[in-house]
Design a protein around this motif. Structure first.
Motif, mmCIF file in Angstrom:
data_model
loop_
_atom_site.group_PDB
_atom_site.id
_atom_site.type_symbol
_atom_site.label_atom_id
_atom_site.label_comp_id
_atom_site.label_asym_id
_atom_site.label_seq_id
_atom_site.Cartn_x
_atom_site.Cartn_y
_atom_site.Cartn_z
ATOM 1 N N ILE A 102 -44.028 -4.580 82.917
ATOM 2 C CA ILE A 102 -45.143 -5.129 83.358
ATOM 3 C C ILE A 102 -45.629 -6.009 84.009
ATOM 4 N N ARG A 103 -44.979 -7.703 83.205
ATOM 5 C CA ARG A 103 -46.090 -8.460 83.022
ATOM 6 C C ARG A 103 -44.226 -9.044 84.103
ATOM 7 N N TYR A 104 -43.080 -8.753 84.297
ATOM 8 C CA TYR A 104 -41.773 -8.859 85.300
ATOM 9 C C TYR A 104 -41.406 -7.883 86.304
ATOM 10 N N PHE A 105 -42.026 -6.896 85.801
ATOM 11 C CA PHE A 105 -41.212 -5.884 86.760
ATOM 12 C C PHE A 105 -41.274 -5.935 88.802
ATOM 13 N N ARG A 106 -41.918 -7.564 89.261
ATOM 14 C CA ARG A 106 -41.962 -7.812 90.873
ATOM 15 C C ARG A 106 -40.238 -8.584 90.731
ATOM 16 N N ILE A 107 -39.459 -8.117 90.252
ATOM 17 C CA ILE A 107 -38.740 -8.450 89.930
ATOM 18 C C ILE A 107 -37.600 -7.631 90.622
ATOM 19 N N VAL A 108 -37.821 -6.334 90.073
ATOM 20 C CA VAL A 108 -37.152 -5.489 91.224
ATOM 21 C C VAL A 108 -37.425 -4.732 91.767
ATOM 22 N N VAL A 215 -37.158 -14.401 75.834
ATOM 23 C CA VAL A 215 -37.357 -15.812 76.059
ATOM 24 C C VAL A 215 -35.733 -16.412 76.802
ATOM 25 N N MET A 216 -35.168 -17.004 76.191
ATOM 26 C CA MET A 216 -34.416 -17.314 77.972
ATOM 27 C C MET A 216 -33.971 -16.559 78.692
ATOM 28 N N ASN A 217 -34.014 -14.713 78.735
ATOM 29 C CA ASN A 217 -34.102 -14.125 79.889
ATOM 30 C C ASN A 217 -35.111 -14.151 81.079
ATOM 31 N N ASP A 218 -36.255 -14.285 79.889
ATOM 32 C CA ASP A 218 -37.440 -14.231 80.388
ATOM 33 C C ASP A 218 -37.359 -15.508 81.846
ATOM 34 N N GLU A 219 -36.947 -16.629 80.924
ATOM 35 C CA GLU A 219 -37.200 -17.607 81.444
ATOM 36 C C GLU A 219 -36.327 -17.532 82.967
ATOM 37 N N ILE A 220 -34.911 -16.943 83.239
ATOM 38 C CA ILE A 220 -34.473 -16.108 84.486
ATOM 39 C C ILE A 220 -35.071 -15.528 85.098
ATOM 40 N N VAL A 221 -35.487 -14.765 84.446
ATOM 41 C CA VAL A 221 -36.218 -14.328 85.492
ATOM 42 C C VAL A 221 -37.433 -14.145 86.387
ATOM 43 N N ARG A 222 -38.044 -15.863 85.749
ATOM 44 C CA ARG A 222 -39.530 -16.721 85.998
ATOM 45 C C ARG A 222 -38.775 -17.212 87.746
ATOM 46 N N ARG A 223 -37.277 -17.755 87.304
ATOM 47 C CA ARG A 223 -36.874 -18.390 87.925
ATOM 48 C C ARG A 223 -36.362 -17.547 89.255
ATOM 49 N N TYR A 224 -36.197 -16.875 89.082
ATOM 50 C CA TYR A 224 -35.245 -15.813 90.419
ATOM 51 C C TYR A 224 -36.471 -15.308 91.258
ATOM 52 N N LEU A 225 -37.578 -15.217 90.311
ATOM 53 C CA LEU A 225 -39.422 -14.959 90.724
ATOM 54 C C LEU A 225 -39.060 -15.860 91.699
ATOM 55 N N ALA A 226 -39.642 -17.043 91.737
ATOM 56 C CA ALA A 226 -39.796 -18.437 92.305
ATOM 57 C C ALA A 226 -38.885 -18.777 93.248
ATOM 58 N N GLU A 227 -37.626 -18.008 93.090
ATOM 59 C CA GLU A 227 -36.499 -18.580 94.426
ATOM 60 C C GLU A 227 -36.921 -17.166 95.636
ATOM 61 N N HIS A 228 -37.046 -16.654 95.441
ATOM 62 C CA HIS A 228 -36.846 -15.466 96.476
ATOM 63 C C HIS A 228 -38.069 -14.282 96.587
ATOM 64 N N THR A 229 -38.910 -14.725 95.835
ATOM 65 C CA THR A 229 -39.902 -13.432 96.215
ATOM 66 C C THR A 229 -41.629 -14.697 96.181
ATOM 67 N N GLN A 230 -42.054 -13.932 96.696
ATOM 68 C CA GLN A 230 -43.514 -14.760 96.582
ATOM 69 C C GLN A 230 -44.291 -14.886 95.271
ATOM 70 N N ALA A 231 -43.695 -15.758 94.206
ATOM 71 C CA ALA A 231 -44.130 -15.969 93.526
ATOM 72 C C ALA A 231 -45.058 -16.360 92.591
ATOM 73 N N SER A 232 -46.597 -16.328 92.511
ATOM 74 C CA SER A 232 -47.400 -16.782 92.032
ATOM 75 C C SER A 232 -47.681 -18.348 91.705
ATOM 76 N N ILE A 233 -48.402 -18.850 91.955
ATOM 77 C CA ILE A 233 -48.035 -20.560 90.666
ATOM 78 C C ILE A 233 -48.322 -20.205 89.933
ATOM 79 N N VAL A 234 -48.967 -19.655 89.452
ATOM 80 C CA VAL A 234 -49.216 -19.308 87.279
ATOM 81 C C VAL A 234 -47.482 -19.048 86.923
ATOM 82 N N ASP A 235 -46.643 -18.149 87.620
ATOM 83 C CA ASP A 235 -45.444 -17.800 87.483
ATOM 84 C C ASP A 235 -44.768 -19.735 87.548
ATOM 85 N N ARG A 236 -44.857 -20.141 88.442
ATOM 86 C CA ARG A 236 -43.945 -22.021 88.857
ATOM 87 C C ARG A 236 -44.277 -22.514 87.827
ATOM 88 N N VAL A 237 -45.816 -22.807 87.291
ATOM 89 C CA VAL A 237 -46.085 -23.364 86.462
ATOM 90 C C VAL A 237 -45.802 -23.114 85.071
#
Length: 335
Positions: A102-108, A215-237
Motif C-alpha cells: 500500500i505504501r509504495y505501490f505508486r512505484i508500479v 529496508v534496503m529495497n524500500d530505500e531503492i523504491v523511495r529513491r525511484y519515486l523521488a526521481e521518476h514520479t511526483q514524489a511527496s515531500i514526505v517521501d523525499r525527506v
C-alpha cells in the motif's frame, strides 16, 4: 490541471508475454494503443495509464479470452514491481507485506487506490481506482487480485488459501478458472474488489523474512519515486533521513539544503501534507529500528547508532514509546 497517471512498463511486459502465448501479434496491439514496444527494455520507463487500459481492451478483444487477466498474472515476476518486489518477499508477515504494498505501490502505478484493513477475523485487501484515472478493465483487476494471491503463496507457502474474493465483474462463463487462480470462493457482481485473508495467516511469521533486505529495497523504491514520479515531500525527506541517520541526526536546515529549498518552504510543504519534520524523523527512525532489532546480527548499541541516537538509553526509551516493549523484549519475542 490533473496529473497524468503512469505505470511501469514491466506490467505491460506481462501483457505482451500473455499475448504471445495466445498467438497474437503483441507489437501491433502496442502500436494501436499508442505504446512504444522499445520502452519495455528500460526497467525504469513508464507508460501513460490511459494507453495501458487501451492495450488491455485490445488484448481481450484480440484473444477473445475472458480469463486473459488471470493468464497475464502468471507472467508477473518479482522484478515487475521493481525493488518493491524484493521488499515484499523479505517482509516479516503478510500483514507487513501488504502494508508495504500500500505504501509504495505508486512505484508500479498511480491508477489504483489500495487499502488494507481488518474486518472482524479477516484482513481485507481492497483494490479501488484513483478518481482521476480512467477505469481499469475487469481483466486488469482480475490480474491484480491474482497477483496478490500469488504473492501470498510465495511468502506463506502453497497451503495458502483466501477466505473469499469479491469482484465487481459480472459472472464469467467458466468460474472454475477464477476459483483455482484466486485460491478460494469468488463472489462476482460484488460492490467492490477485495481479497479476504484470515487474521492468523496474515500475522503468521514468515520463514524467509529478512528485515535488512526489506529496508534496503524500500530505500531503492523511495529513491525511484523521488526521481521518476511526483514524489511527496514526505517521501523525499524520509529517503534523505534513512541515508543520513547512520552518520547522526541531520538538522532540518541540512535536509532543506539537500532538497534545494529554504527551511521555511520545507516546513510549509510538510504542513501541507499534515505532518512535520520531527514526525517524519520519528517514522524513519522507527522503521529502521524495527527492522534492525528483528535481526540478531546487530547489537542494540549498534542499532542505536544506526538510527541516529547518541546512546543506547535514549534509543531504548524511544523504542519503548513506539512499541510498548524494550528492544531486548521485542527481539526475544521474534527470534
Amino acid at each position: 490541471m490533473p496529473r497524468t497517471a503512469t505505470a511501469l512498463t514491466s506490467w505491460c511486459r506481462a501483457i505482451k508475454s500473455a499475448l504471445e502465448e495466445s498467438g497474437v501479434d503483441s507489437e501491433q496491439l502496442f502500436r494501436e494503443s499508442g505504446l512504444q514496444p522499445e520502452a519495455l527494455k528500460d526497467a525504469n520507463a513508464r507508460y501513460p495509464v490511459e494507453k495501458t487500459i487501451r492495450l488491455w481492451r485490445l488484448a481481450v478483444e484480440a484473444t477473445g479470452d475472458e480469463a486473459f487477466g488471470l493468464r497475464v498474472s502468471r507472467h508477473i515476476r518479482q522484478t515487475t514491481f521493481h525493488a518493491l518486489g524484493y521488499s515484499l518477499l523479505a517482509s516479516a508477515t503478510l500483514d507487513k507485506a501488504f502494508e508495504r504494498l500500500i505504501r509504495y505501490f505508486r512505484i508500479v502505478t498511480e491508477a489504483y487506490e489500495l487499502d488494507w484493513h481488518r474486518e472482524s477475523q479477516s484482513f481485507v485487501f481492497l483494490i479501488g481506482v484513483d478518481g482521476h484515472s480512467h477505469r481499469p478493465t475487469h481483466e486488469a483487476i482480475d490480474a491484480f487480485a491474482a497477483v496478490a494471491v500469488r504473492l501470498c503463496r510465495a511468502l506463506y507457502g502453497e497451503s495458502f488459501a483466501c477466505e473469499r474474493v469479491e469482484l465487481e465483474r459480472p459472472p464469467p462463463d467458466n468460474a472454475d478458472f477464477w476459483i483455482r487462480a484466486l485460491r478460494g470462493p469468488v463472489q462476482f457482481g460484488a460492490r467492490r474488489n477485495a481479497v479476504h485473508i484470515g487474521v492468523d495467516i496474515a500475522q503468521a511469521p514468515l520463514e524467509n523474512a529478512n528485515p535488512d533486505l526489506a529496508v534496503m529495497n524500500d530505500e531503492i523504491v523511495r529513491r525511484y519515486l523521488a526521481e521518476h514520479t511526483q514524489a511527496s515531500i514526505v517521501d523525499r525527506v524520509h529517503s534523505l533521513l534513512v541515508e543520513s541517520l547512520p552518520n547522526g541526526e541531520p538538522g532540518q536546515q541540512a535536509v532543506a539544503d539537500s532538497l534545494h529549498m529554504s527551511l521555511r518552504s520545507l516546513q510549509r510543504r510538510l504542513a501541507e501534507e499534515n505532518t512535520a519534520y520531527q514526525q517524519v524523523l520519528n517514522d524513519a527512525r522507527r522503521e529502521l529500528a524495527l527492522a534492525h532489532v528483528a535481526n540478531a546480527r546487530y547489537s542494540l548499541s549498534e542499532i542505536a547508532y544506526l538510527v541516529g541516537f547518541a546512546d543506547s538509553s535514549s534509543f531504548s526509551r524511544a523504542f519503548k514509546r513506539w512499541t510498548g516493549e524494550s528492544p531486548s523484549q521485542y527481539r526475544k519475542a521474534r527470534t
